[in-house]
Structures are given as structure tokens and as C-alpha cells.
Scaffold this motif. Structure first.
Motif, PDB file in Angstrom:
ATOM      1  N   PHE A   1      16.178   1.896 132.330  1.00  0.00           N
ATOM      2  CA  PHE A   1      15.514   1.927 133.113  1.00  0.00           C
ATOM      3  C   PHE A   1      13.852   1.458 133.451  1.00  0.00           C
ATOM      4  N   ASP A   2      13.757   0.767 133.445  1.00  0.00           N
ATOM      5  CA  ASP A   2      12.413   0.204 133.748  1.00  0.00           C
ATOM      6  C   ASP A   2      11.109   0.945 133.029  1.00  0.00           C
ATOM      7  N   PHE A   3       9.954   0.785 132.160  1.00  0.00           N
ATOM      8  CA  PHE A   3       9.619   2.096 131.589  1.00  0.00           C
ATOM      9  C   PHE A   3       8.415   1.731 131.619  1.00  0.00           C
TER      10      PHE A   3
ATOM     11  N   GLN B   1      -5.515 -15.142 107.294  1.00  0.00           N
ATOM     12  CA  GLN B   1      -5.958 -13.808 108.034  1.00  0.00           C
ATOM     13  C   GLN B   1      -5.066 -12.997 107.752  1.00  0.00           C
ATOM     14  N   HIS B   2      -6.134 -11.444 107.290  1.00  0.00           N
ATOM     15  CA  HIS B   2      -5.143 -10.280 107.718  1.00  0.00           C
ATOM     16  C   HIS B   2      -5.448  -9.480 108.388  1.00  0.00           C
ATOM     17  N   ARG B   3      -4.405  -9.058 109.279  1.00  0.00           N
ATOM     18  CA  ARG B   3      -4.525  -8.052 110.432  1.00  0.00           C
ATOM     19  C   ARG B   3      -3.994  -6.984 109.947  1.00  0.00           C
ATOM     20  N   LEU B   4      -5.462  -5.564 110.046  1.00  0.00           N
ATOM     21  CA  LEU B   4      -3.585  -4.258 110.471  1.00  0.00           C
ATOM     22  C   LEU B   4      -4.510  -3.623 112.073  1.00  0.00           C
ATOM     23  N   ARG B   5      -3.604  -3.401 112.216  1.00  0.00           N
ATOM     24  CA  ARG B   5      -3.773  -2.415 113.042  1.00  0.00           C
ATOM     25  C   ARG B   5      -2.753  -1.095 113.250  1.00  0.00           C
ATOM     26  N   LEU B   6      -3.286  -0.204 113.973  1.00  0.00           N
ATOM     27  CA  LEU B   6      -2.871   1.724 114.162  1.00  0.00           C
ATOM     28  C   LEU B   6      -2.486   1.300 115.935  1.00  0.00           C
ATOM     29  N   GLU B   7      -1.886   1.651 116.414  1.00  0.00           N
ATOM     30  CA  GLU B   7      -1.257   1.808 118.191  1.00  0.00           C
ATOM     31  C   GLU B   7      -1.535   3.413 118.007  1.00  0.00           C
ATOM     32  N   GLN B   8      -2.067   4.334 118.748  1.00  0.00           N
ATOM     33  CA  GLN B   8      -1.651   5.837 119.863  1.00  0.00           C
ATOM     34  C   GLN B   8      -0.642   5.493 120.488  1.00  0.00           C
ATOM     35  N   ARG B   9       0.527   5.458 120.605  1.00  0.00           N
ATOM     36  CA  ARG B   9       1.629   4.872 122.163  1.00  0.00           C
ATOM     37  C   ARG B   9       1.561   6.537 122.889  1.00  0.00           C
ATOM     38  N   TRP B  10       1.886   5.985 124.189  1.00  0.00           N
ATOM     39  CA  TRP B  10       2.441   6.906 124.808  1.00  0.00           C
ATOM     40  C   TRP B  10       3.685   6.209 125.999  1.00  0.00           C
ATOM     41  N   ILE B  11       4.509   6.440 125.446  1.00  0.00           N
ATOM     42  CA  ILE B  11       5.593   6.104 125.956  1.00  0.00           C
ATOM     43  C   ILE B  11       6.691   6.501 127.439  1.00  0.00           C
ATOM     44  N   GLY B  12       6.563   6.171 128.287  1.00  0.00           N
ATOM     45  CA  GLY B  12       7.133   6.846 129.803  1.00  0.00           C
ATOM     46  C   GLY B  12       8.796   7.273 129.436  1.00  0.00           C
ATOM     47  N   GLU B  13       8.810   8.842 129.705  1.00  0.00           N
ATOM     48  CA  GLU B  13      10.167   8.360 130.054  1.00  0.00           C
ATOM     49  C   GLU B  13      10.517   9.304 131.465  1.00  0.00           C
ATOM     50  N   MET B  14      11.440   8.665 131.575  1.00  0.00           N
ATOM     51  CA  MET B  14      12.141   8.041 133.062  1.00  0.00           C
ATOM     52  C   MET B  14      12.824   9.474 133.682  1.00  0.00           C
ATOM     53  N   GLU B  15      13.151   9.635 134.659  1.00  0.00           N
ATOM     54  CA  GLU B  15      13.982  10.058 135.391  1.00  0.00           C
ATOM     55  C   GLU B  15      14.429  10.139 136.700  1.00  0.00           C
ATOM     56  N   GLY B  16      15.413   9.933 137.486  1.00  0.00           N
ATOM     57  CA  GLY B  16      15.903   9.443 138.866  1.00  0.00           C
ATOM     58  C   GLY B  16      16.974   9.020 138.902  1.00  0.00           C
ATOM     59  N   ALA B  17      17.365   8.488 140.149  1.00  0.00           N
ATOM     60  CA  ALA B  17      18.817   7.288 139.671  1.00  0.00           C
ATOM     61  C   ALA B  17      17.993   6.125 140.936  1.00  0.00           C
TER      62      ALA B  17
ATOM     63  N   ASN C   1      17.064   2.999 142.173  1.00  0.00           N
ATOM     64  CA  ASN C   1      15.616   2.857 142.263  1.00  0.00           C
ATOM     65  C   ASN C   1      14.846   3.224 142.103  1.00  0.00           C
ATOM     66  N   ASP C   2      14.723   4.465 142.214  1.00  0.00           N
ATOM     67  CA  ASP C   2      13.755   5.818 142.123  1.00  0.00           C
ATOM     68  C   ASP C   2      13.469   6.001 140.593  1.00  0.00           C
ATOM     69  N   TRP C   3      12.878   6.026 140.042  1.00  0.00           N
ATOM     70  CA  TRP C   3      13.410   6.446 139.062  1.00  0.00           C
ATOM     71  C   TRP C   3      11.221   6.936 138.471  1.00  0.00           C
ATOM     72  N   ASN C   4      10.446   7.766 138.261  1.00  0.00           N
ATOM     73  CA  ASN C   4       9.903   8.120 137.860  1.00  0.00           C
ATOM     74  C   ASN C   4       9.782   8.932 136.691  1.00  0.00           C
ATOM     75  N   VAL C   5       7.824   8.120 136.260  1.00  0.00           N
ATOM     76  CA  VAL C   5       7.999   9.548 135.089  1.00  0.00           C
ATOM     77  C   VAL C   5       8.108  10.698 134.903  1.00  0.00           C
ATOM     78  N   GLU C   6       8.851  10.975 133.598  1.00  0.00           N
ATOM     79  CA  GLU C   6       9.005  12.430 133.429  1.00  0.00           C
ATOM     80  C   GLU C   6       8.187  13.193 132.343  1.00  0.00           C
ATOM     81  N   ASN C   7       7.794  12.223 131.182  1.00  0.00           N
ATOM     82  CA  ASN C   7       7.490  13.542 130.313  1.00  0.00           C
ATOM     83  C   ASN C   7       6.512  11.211 129.744  1.00  0.00           C
ATOM     84  N   TRP C   8       5.281  11.840 129.332  1.00  0.00           N
ATOM     85  CA  TRP C   8       4.821  10.697 127.792  1.00  0.00           C
ATOM     86  C   TRP C   8       4.737  11.137 126.549  1.00  0.00           C
ATOM     87  N   ARG C   9       6.188  10.619 126.197  1.00  0.00           N
ATOM     88  CA  ARG C   9       6.561  10.310 125.076  1.00  0.00           C
ATOM     89  C   ARG C   9       5.782  10.144 123.225  1.00  0.00           C
TER      90      ARG C   9
END
Length: 248
Positions: free
Chosen positions: A102-104, A125-141, A143-151
Motif C-alpha cells: 500500500f501507499d504510506f 562537506q561532512h553532514r551528519l543527520r539524525l532522524e526520528q521517524r513515524w512510519i504509517g502502518e496501514m489497514e484496509g482493502a 483503494n480504502d487504506w488508513n493509518v492503523e499505527n505509527w511505527r
């Protein structure tokens, strides 16, 4: 210092290589990326605004791969040291021979430091980046998908970049950079190595504050679970500006 840095990057990539075992699946894709990247200082203040938008297309432009916006705030401590932090939102679509189900969506907070130093007759150039990520976990069937949880996950990114002048005026230049990314956190399993991006291209200064860059990036990406590896052959076009905002 530079030799140690290059050796460290090479060692990290070599350590990640054994993860691509023979029973893994490899997916090869052709992509097009279009990027706007702006860093706008507030007059003579050390503070500035970072504005970034990216359109990423799969199948050499025929389908969506991803789009991303990444605003932030910059603080320039010295001509060679800058700190930044901000937020990002990305939407990832189904693409390739082994697409996700699914798209997320994804939200990110990010913090980074950029340090510039001269070595071997070039500016690095040195670039150090730290990311905190909330990735959508989807549920549905269908074309109807919605975010069930943010991992929640974390990601650490390190980029090393240099340019080599191609003209006497230095307005046209060769670009070389590599960025390696690693995942970590309680929700990460199977692929602590995330991806590597190796780039070669040509840049041209349009004015004192703007430049265009075009080139080829080889993206090696390990998908969630660790079994599917993407080899994305990507052409990218960057429009980059550092026009300062005038103070009132």
C-alpha cells in the motif's frame, strides 16, 4: 583525518555487503528525482530558514515513487559549521517489481550538523543527520487504506561531498558525494543497514546565490525485513539557492 573518514565509510559499506545473501531478492529500477533546496539567512543574523521539496518518480518518470517536504531552521556558528533542525513529511507509493502492499505516509523530526574542511586541495562537506521517524502502518482493502499505527524508528545518516572545478571561473564543477544510512531502535529488525547513495554529476553556478546540479545516483536500499534489495538507478536535478531574507 580525511583518510580515516574515507576508510570508515568504506568499512561500513563493506560490512553491510554480506547482508545481501544469495537467497535475497534484487529489484532494479530507473528513477527521476527533482529537488528544490533553499537555505535563506535572516539578514546578518546567524539564523536562517531551510526550505526543501522533492518529487521522486519511478519508471523513469511514468509513476510516483515518493514526494517529500522538509522545512527547518538553520544556525550558522561559523563559515565552516552549521546546525539545523526541522520536520519532514513524505508520501511513498507502490513501485517496482516487488511493490509494498500500500501507499504510506511518514513524519520525521530531524537534526543535523554540517562541517566543511579543506583537504587534498579540495573542500569537503561532512553532514551528519539524525532522524526520528513515524512510519504509517496501514489497514484496509482495495483503494480504502488508513493509518492503523505509527511505527517509530530512528535513522542515522552520514554524507561526504566534494566538488572539483571544471572551469577557470569555477562556475562549472564536478560533484562527488556518498551518503550511508543506518536504522536503529526497538522496532528495527532485519535491516539495520538502510541504504547507500553514491552520486556523480555536474553543477553550474547561475548567480552568486543560486546553482543547478544534475547527475546520476546509484541507490542501494534494503527494504523492511531485509530480504528485498532495491538497486535504483536515478537521475536527479537539483535547484539550490541561498538567497538571504532581508530584515525589516
Amino acid at each position: 583525518m580525511m583518510k580515516r573518514t574515507l576508510f570508515t565509510i568504506l568499512a561500513l559499506v563493506c560490512l553491510a555487503a554480506p547482508l545481501a545473501a544469495s537467497d535475497n531478492v534484487h529489484d532494479s529500477n530507473g528513477h527521476l528525482w527533482f529537488i528544490y533546496n533553499g537555505d535563506h539567512q535572516f539578514g546578518s543574523s546567524p539564523w536562517g530558514l531551510h526550505l526543501e521539496g522533492q518529487v521522486r518518480r519511478a519508471e523513469m518518470g511514468d509513476e510516483w515513487q515518493q514526494w517529500l517536504i522538509r522545512p527547518g531552521i538553520n544556525y550558522t556558528l561559523s563559515p565552516t559549521l552549521q546546525f539545523s533542525a526541522g520536520w519532514a513529511y513524505a508520501m511513498t507509493y507502490r513501485y517496482g517489481d516487488y511493490p509494498v502492499a500500500f501507499d504510506f505516509p511518514e513524519h520525521r523530526a530531524w537534526e543535523q550538523v554540517v562541517y566543511t574542511a579543506k583537504a587534498l586541495g579540495l573542500e569537503w562537506q561532512h553532514r551528519l543527520r539524525l532522524e526520528q521517524r513515524w512510519i504509517g502502518e496501514m489497514e484496509g482493502a482495495g483503494n480504502d487504506w488508513n493509518v492503523e499505527n505509527w511505527r517509530y524508528e530512528n535513522r542515522l545518516r552520514y554524507l561526504l561531498r566534494t566538488t572539483i572545478p571544471l572551469t577557470e571561473s569555477k562556475r562549472t564543477f564536478l560533484i562527488l558525494w556518498d551518503e550511508v544510512m543506518f536504522n536503529f531502535g526497538n522496532n528495527v529488525s532485519g535491516n539495520h543497514f538502510d541504504q547507500n547513495r553514491a552520486f556523480i554529476g555536474i553543477g553550474h553556478k547561475l548567480s552568486e546565490h543560486t546553482r543547478m546540479e544534475f547527475g546520476f545516483m546509484e541507490q542501494t536500499l534494503q527494504r523492511r525485513g531485509g530480504r528485498i534489495w532495491e538497486h535504483n538507478h536515478t537521475f536527479g536535478l537539483w535547484f539550490m539557492t541561498k538567497w538571504p531574507f532581508k530584515t525589516l
